[in-house]
Design a protein around this motif. Structure first.
Motif, mmCIF file in Angstrom:
data_model
loop_
_atom_site.group_PDB
_atom_site.id
_atom_site.type_symbol
_atom_site.label_atom_id
_atom_site.label_comp_id
_atom_site.label_asym_id
_atom_site.label_seq_id
_atom_site.Cartn_x
_atom_site.Cartn_y
_atom_site.Cartn_z
ATOM 1 N N ASP A 1 -0.362 -7.188 -5.146
ATOM 2 C CA ASP A 1 0.192 -8.231 -5.876
ATOM 3 C C ASP A 1 1.339 -8.672 -4.775
ATOM 4 O O ASP A 1 1.339 -8.394 -3.641
ATOM 5 N N ALA A 2 2.422 -9.694 -5.192
ATOM 6 C CA ALA A 2 3.335 -9.768 -4.192
ATOM 7 C C ALA A 2 4.476 -9.093 -3.833
ATOM 8 O O ALA A 2 5.210 -9.327 -2.727
ATOM 9 N N GLY A 3 4.334 -7.972 -4.447
ATOM 10 C CA GLY A 3 5.423 -6.806 -3.963
ATOM 11 C C GLY A 3 4.831 -5.837 -2.795
ATOM 12 O O GLY A 3 3.671 -6.188 -2.084
ATOM 13 N N VAL A 4 5.571 -5.094 -2.468
ATOM 14 C CA VAL A 4 4.984 -4.062 -1.352
ATOM 15 C C VAL A 4 4.635 -2.851 -2.074
ATOM 16 O O VAL A 4 5.291 -1.913 -2.560
ATOM 17 N N ASP A 5 3.481 -2.624 -1.907
ATOM 18 C CA ASP A 5 2.608 -1.357 -2.465
ATOM 19 C C ASP A 5 2.945 -1.196 -4.098
ATOM 20 O O ASP A 5 3.209 0.103 -4.232
ATOM 21 N N SER A 6 3.343 -2.435 -4.650
ATOM 22 C CA SER A 6 3.508 -2.423 -6.215
ATOM 23 C C SER A 6 2.744 -2.678 -6.952
ATOM 24 O O SER A 6 2.944 -2.831 -8.263
ATOM 25 N N GLY A 7 1.461 -3.093 -6.746
ATOM 26 C CA GLY A 7 0.570 -3.565 -7.828
ATOM 27 C C GLY A 7 -0.191 -2.439 -8.632
ATOM 28 O O GLY A 7 0.022 -1.060 -8.262
ATOM 29 N N PRO A 8 -0.999 -2.867 -9.449
ATOM 30 C CA PRO A 8 -1.458 -1.830 -10.272
ATOM 31 C C PRO A 8 -2.518 -0.820 -9.797
ATOM 32 O O PRO A 8 -3.358 -1.093 -8.633
ATOM 33 N N ILE A 9 -2.274 0.545 -10.006
ATOM 34 C CA ILE A 9 -3.101 1.674 -9.263
ATOM 35 C C ILE A 9 -4.256 1.589 -9.917
ATOM 36 O O ILE A 9 -4.697 1.814 -11.011
ATOM 37 N N LEU A 10 -5.340 1.923 -8.953
ATOM 38 C CA LEU A 10 -6.920 1.879 -9.413
ATOM 39 C C LEU A 10 -7.328 3.339 -9.544
ATOM 40 O O LEU A 10 -8.152 3.688 -10.248
ATOM 41 N N ALA A 11 -6.951 4.045 -8.440
ATOM 42 C CA ALA A 11 -7.136 5.418 -8.237
ATOM 43 C C ALA A 11 -6.112 6.138 -7.218
ATOM 44 O O ALA A 11 -5.619 5.386 -6.223
ATOM 45 N N GLN A 12 -5.971 7.441 -7.327
ATOM 46 C CA GLN A 12 -5.202 8.028 -6.438
ATOM 47 C C GLN A 12 -5.480 9.633 -6.529
ATOM 48 O O GLN A 12 -5.811 10.116 -7.517
ATOM 49 N N ARG A 13 -5.018 10.489 -5.443
ATOM 50 C CA ARG A 13 -5.482 11.659 -5.559
ATOM 51 C C ARG A 13 -4.199 12.403 -4.851
ATOM 52 O O ARG A 13 -3.798 11.687 -3.716
ATOM 53 N N ARG A 14 -3.738 13.565 -4.956
ATOM 54 C CA ARG A 14 -2.716 14.351 -4.559
ATOM 55 C C ARG A 14 -3.405 14.948 -3.059
ATOM 56 O O ARG A 14 -4.593 15.735 -3.372
ATOM 57 N N ILE A 15 -2.578 15.164 -2.393
ATOM 58 C CA ILE A 15 -2.766 15.913 -1.055
ATOM 59 C C ILE A 15 -1.859 16.889 -0.659
ATOM 60 O O ILE A 15 -0.462 16.403 -0.708
ATOM 61 N N PRO A 16 -1.859 18.124 -0.484
ATOM 62 C CA PRO A 16 -0.533 18.813 -0.107
ATOM 63 C C PRO A 16 -0.220 18.597 1.271
ATOM 64 O O PRO A 16 -0.846 18.363 2.321
ATOM 65 N N VAL A 17 0.986 18.844 1.669
ATOM 66 C CA VAL A 17 1.694 18.802 2.873
ATOM 67 C C VAL A 17 1.808 20.114 3.227
ATOM 68 O O VAL A 17 2.452 21.202 2.545
ATOM 69 N N LEU A 18 0.885 20.807 4.236
ATOM 70 C CA LEU A 18 0.799 22.006 4.910
ATOM 71 C C LEU A 18 1.843 22.308 5.957
ATOM 72 O O LEU A 18 2.661 21.545 6.466
ATOM 73 N N PRO A 19 2.378 23.697 5.509
ATOM 74 C CA PRO A 19 3.299 24.077 6.822
ATOM 75 C C PRO A 19 2.824 23.657 8.166
ATOM 76 O O PRO A 19 1.849 23.883 8.441
ATOM 77 N N GLY A 20 3.730 23.193 8.860
ATOM 78 C CA GLY A 20 3.647 22.742 10.392
ATOM 79 C C GLY A 20 2.942 21.462 10.501
ATOM 80 O O GLY A 20 2.591 20.822 11.559
#
Length: 197
Positions: free
Chosen positions: A140-159
């Motif tokens: 949309d006209a914003g910055v990464d603000s449009g409707p979300i179609l799909a997403q998935r969590r990803i862990p941040v690992l030590p290091g």
């Protein structure tokens, strides 16, 4: 068959995943052209698969609006059903977004609305979170603000640093993008339903 135009700025790893998926007869979408805002390495993926390419260098235009007009003209030549921003690192002018949305999607290396903007991975590392993610959205006209179609969590690992985390996010981004395009093509996802009321 859903016709795609893909826009890139860099190496095109998401593009490559789409081209490989579309190479199979069972996949309900085809990439009809690949565009870039500079001489991008990822255009080689398109050439490998015999897909036409075009380049609209931002530096060749006096302003963003005139660049956007030419980019839109190039896209429209291919009459796509869907335009995919795949590592396209330049904000599109509002006129281009208005002309294409909601049939304009983007991937983002964060679990939106967390960490929008150009440095989503760096920002997640700096924030010290233990998980981030990947998202596919309608632009949309914003910055990464449009409707979300799909997403998935990803862990941040030590290091983890920005590079190692981004490499793992890219794998998930590619999977989400290929699946989301499939769901748009087969009607499971209706982009018209994402239009503002």
């Amino acid at each position: 068959m859903l016709k795609l135009v893909v826009l890139i700025s860099g190496g095109g790893s998401n593009l490559r995943a789409l081209l490989e998926a579309a190479h199979h007869d069972s996949y309900p979408a085809r990439v009809v052209a690949v565009g870039a805002d500079r001489e991008a390495d990822g255009l080689e993926h398109a050439e490998h698969f015999g897909v036409p390419t075009f380049t609209v260098p931002f530096s060749s235009f006096d302003d963003r609006a005139s660049w956007g007009d030419e980019l839109l003209a190039q896209i429209r030549q291919w009459q796509p059903d869907l335009v995919v921003l795949s590592g396209f690192m330049r904000l599109l002018p509002v006129g281009v977004v208005d002309a294409l949305s909601p049939h304009l999607i983007n991937t983002h290396p964060a679990y939106l609305p967390e960490f929008p903007g150009a440095h989503g991975v760096r920002d997640a590392i700096a924030a010290g979170v233990d998980q981030t993610g990947a998202s596919v959205i309608v632009v949309d006209a914003g910055v990464d603000s449009g409707p979300i179609l799909a997403q998935r969590r990803i862990p941040v690992l030590p290091g983890d640093d920005e590079s190692s985390l981004h490499d793992r996010i890219k794998i998930v981004e590619r999977e989400l993008l290929v699946q989301t395009v499939r769901e748009i093509a087969d009607g499971t996802t209706d982009l018209e339903e994402t239009r503002p009321a």
